[in-house]
Write an enzyme that holds these catalytic residues in place. Sequence first.
Site, PDB file in Angstrom:
ATOM      1  N   HIS A  47       0.859  -1.188   0.000  1.00  0.00           N
ATOM      2  CA  HIS A  47       0.000   0.000   0.000  1.00  0.00           C
ATOM      3  C   HIS A  47       0.895   1.238   0.000  1.00  0.00           C
ATOM      4  O   HIS A  47       2.038   1.196   0.471  1.00  0.00           O
ATOM      5  CB  HIS A  47      -0.884   0.018   1.242  1.00  0.00           C
ATOM      6  N   GLU A  49       0.962   3.836   1.846  1.00  0.00           N
ATOM      7  CA  GLU A  49       1.454   4.222   3.175  1.00  0.00           C
ATOM      8  C   GLU A  49       2.633   3.360   3.610  1.00  0.00           C
ATOM      9  O   GLU A  49       3.614   3.866   4.161  1.00  0.00           O
ATOM     10  CB  GLU A  49       0.346   4.085   4.231  1.00  0.00           C
ATOM     11  N   CYS A  77      -6.110   1.785   5.886  1.00  0.00           N
ATOM     12  CA  CYS A  77      -6.741   0.539   6.323  1.00  0.00           C
ATOM     13  C   CYS A  77      -6.153   0.158   7.693  1.00  0.00           C
ATOM     14  O   CYS A  77      -5.234   0.806   8.199  1.00  0.00           O
ATOM     15  CB  CYS A  77      -6.490  -0.565   5.299  1.00  0.00           C
ATOM     16  N   CYS A  80      -2.328  -0.537   7.597  1.00  0.00           N
ATOM     17  CA  CYS A  80      -1.520   0.683   7.497  1.00  0.00           C
ATOM     18  C   CYS A  80      -1.597   1.502   8.781  1.00  0.00           C
ATOM     19  O   CYS A  80      -0.592   2.047   9.236  1.00  0.00           O
ATOM     20  CB  CYS A  80      -1.964   1.502   6.294  1.00  0.00           C
TER      21      CYS A  80
END
Length: 143
Positions: A47, A49, A77, A80
């Site tokens: 992801h 992040e 999410c 993260c």
Amino acid sequence: MDKALVEARAAADRGEVPVGAVIVAPDGHVVAQAGNRTRELNDPTAHAEILALRAACAAAGSERLPDHDLYVTLEPCAMCAAALAAARIRRIYYGAADPKSGGVAHGARVFTHSQAHHVPEVYDGIGGREATALLKEFFAARR
């Protein structure tokens, strides 16, 4: 947030869900930026992040970034959010809310649990209109 939106657009151009993230140092300069690369890297943890966190920690020579801020186009999410807590990120600024998979204001609400090692300041809706439009356009084109 403008730089995070640039990363999100680049992710969309690669066929990735358009999410971009930027980490800013205490002096205001960008130390890391990334867009989603889960499909490209065949990695469910890639992801925006997480990729930005890895780069920022490498640049800082530390697993913790206590005076750094994250700008991300979509609510992080749960995975993260937990990583951001572990890294001790100071502030999170996010654009679009994510009622389906968010882990900050929705779903797991990671920072409300006693197991959260750190609770950053969170600011939502920053660039939210543009981030939401980008996500809607991306998914509409795939339907």
